[in-house]
Each structure stands twice: as structure tokens, then as C-alpha cells.
Design a protein around this motif. Sequence first.
Motif, PDB file in Angstrom:
ATOM      1  N   VAL A 136      30.304  -8.182  19.431  1.00 13.40           N
ATOM      2  CA  VAL A 136      30.470  -9.349  18.569  1.00 13.40           C
ATOM      3  C   VAL A 136      30.450 -10.629  19.385  1.00 13.40           C
ATOM      4  CG1 VAL A 136      31.743  -8.115  16.781  1.00 13.40           C
ATOM      5  CG2 VAL A 136      32.987  -9.121  18.688  1.00 13.40           C
ATOM      6  N   SER A 158      34.551 -15.905  18.178  1.00 14.53           N
ATOM      7  CA  SER A 158      34.771 -16.605  16.908  1.00 14.53           C
ATOM      8  C   SER A 158      35.142 -18.063  17.101  1.00 14.53           C
ATOM      9  CB  SER A 158      35.878 -15.904  16.118  1.00 14.53           C
ATOM     10  OG  SER A 158      37.071 -15.911  16.863  1.00 14.53           O
ATOM     11  N   TRP A 201      29.382 -11.077  24.819  1.00 12.93           N
ATOM     12  CA  TRP A 201      29.481 -10.289  23.593  1.00 12.93           C
ATOM     13  C   TRP A 201      30.362  -9.074  23.876  1.00 12.93           C
ATOM     14  CZ3 TRP A 201      26.461 -10.978  18.952  1.00 12.93           C
ATOM     15  CH2 TRP A 201      25.671 -12.131  18.960  1.00 12.93           C
ATOM     16  N   CYS A 237      33.315  -4.703  19.681  1.00 12.45           N
ATOM     17  CA  CYS A 237      34.045  -5.044  18.459  1.00 12.45           C
ATOM     18  C   CYS A 237      35.351  -4.251  18.425  1.00 12.45           C
ATOM     19  CB  CYS A 237      33.209  -4.717  17.232  1.00 12.45           C
ATOM     20  SG  CYS A 237      34.028  -5.132  15.681  1.00 12.45           S
ATOM     21  N   TYR A 256      34.231 -13.207  13.195  1.00 10.78           N
ATOM     22  CA  TYR A 256      33.100 -13.322  14.115  1.00 10.78           C
ATOM     23  C   TYR A 256      31.942 -14.096  13.501  1.00 10.78           C
ATOM     24  CZ  TYR A 256      35.925  -9.589  15.938  1.00 10.78           C
ATOM     25  OH  TYR A 256      36.986  -8.854  16.368  1.00 10.78           O
ATOM     26  N   PHE A 311      27.144 -10.308  15.140  1.00 10.74           N
ATOM     27  CA  PHE A 311      27.339  -9.030  15.820  1.00 10.74           C
ATOM     28  C   PHE A 311      25.981  -8.408  16.104  1.00 10.74           C
ATOM     29  CE2 PHE A 311      27.256  -7.565  11.374  1.00 10.74           C
ATOM     30  CZ  PHE A 311      26.464  -6.426  11.441  1.00 10.74           C
TER      31      PHE A 311
END
Length: 123
Positions: free
Chosen positions: A16, A19, A27, A30, A68, A71
Motif C-alpha cells: 500500500v 496515507s 510501499w 498491507c 490508503y 495499493f
Amino acid sequence: MVTHRNEFRVRTTVVVSASGGGTPGVWPACPELPELFAETRIRTCLDLLRTLETQGGIVARLIARSPYKAFRVLARDTETGGLAGYVEWVRSPGTGRWVQWDEPLTCCAHGCHQPAPTMLEAA
């Protein structure tokens, strides 16, 4: 339809985007999903494409209320660990719903079925 010389398996994972104040370009996995999202047998290019599209849709539902911005579903060859393909989803600015950002990228689109000949084969 292109068929792979040999059937292979891919493991999919989900990463993800930050945010908000996260590190740009990083990244992480998740945290709401298992580290290994799925393992799938691939026989054709269409199998890989459909796997990425389908799993992307499932992930979008599973993390619908997450904070987020985007993704990615990454598919890696189980034997080599090499990236076989990925798809990215982003939040729609108008609705806040997840939308697939373009077609999935697969190694099939880049000639993974017919690797370039080695120096010995070319001689």
C-alpha cells in the motif's frame, strides 16, 4: 492465447501507499491482509492477467474503508521470486472508491515465454 512452456505458480502479496506523511516511493506490506495473499497456478498469459485483475477487486473490497491512497497486487514466481506481474489500484478523487489504474503489467507482455538466446545458443 499464449500458453507458457511450463506451468508455474505465483505468490501474490499486497503493498500500500502511505496515507499521508509516509516516505514517498515506499510501499509497505498491507497490515490488514496476510503477508502471502494467495498462491495460484498459471498456465497461460490470460491466467496471470485474470489473477491480477480478480485479486485486485477482492483486495479493494477487503480494504474499502482503509486510509490508503493506492495499493498494488504483486505476483512473484514461487521458484525464482521474480516479478511475474502487478496491478495498481487508486482511490477515485470523485467517489473515494477503488478503481484499477490501467491494465495489469505482466511479464507476458515483455517476452517471458521466449527469452533471448544466450551467447552460446547464438553462436
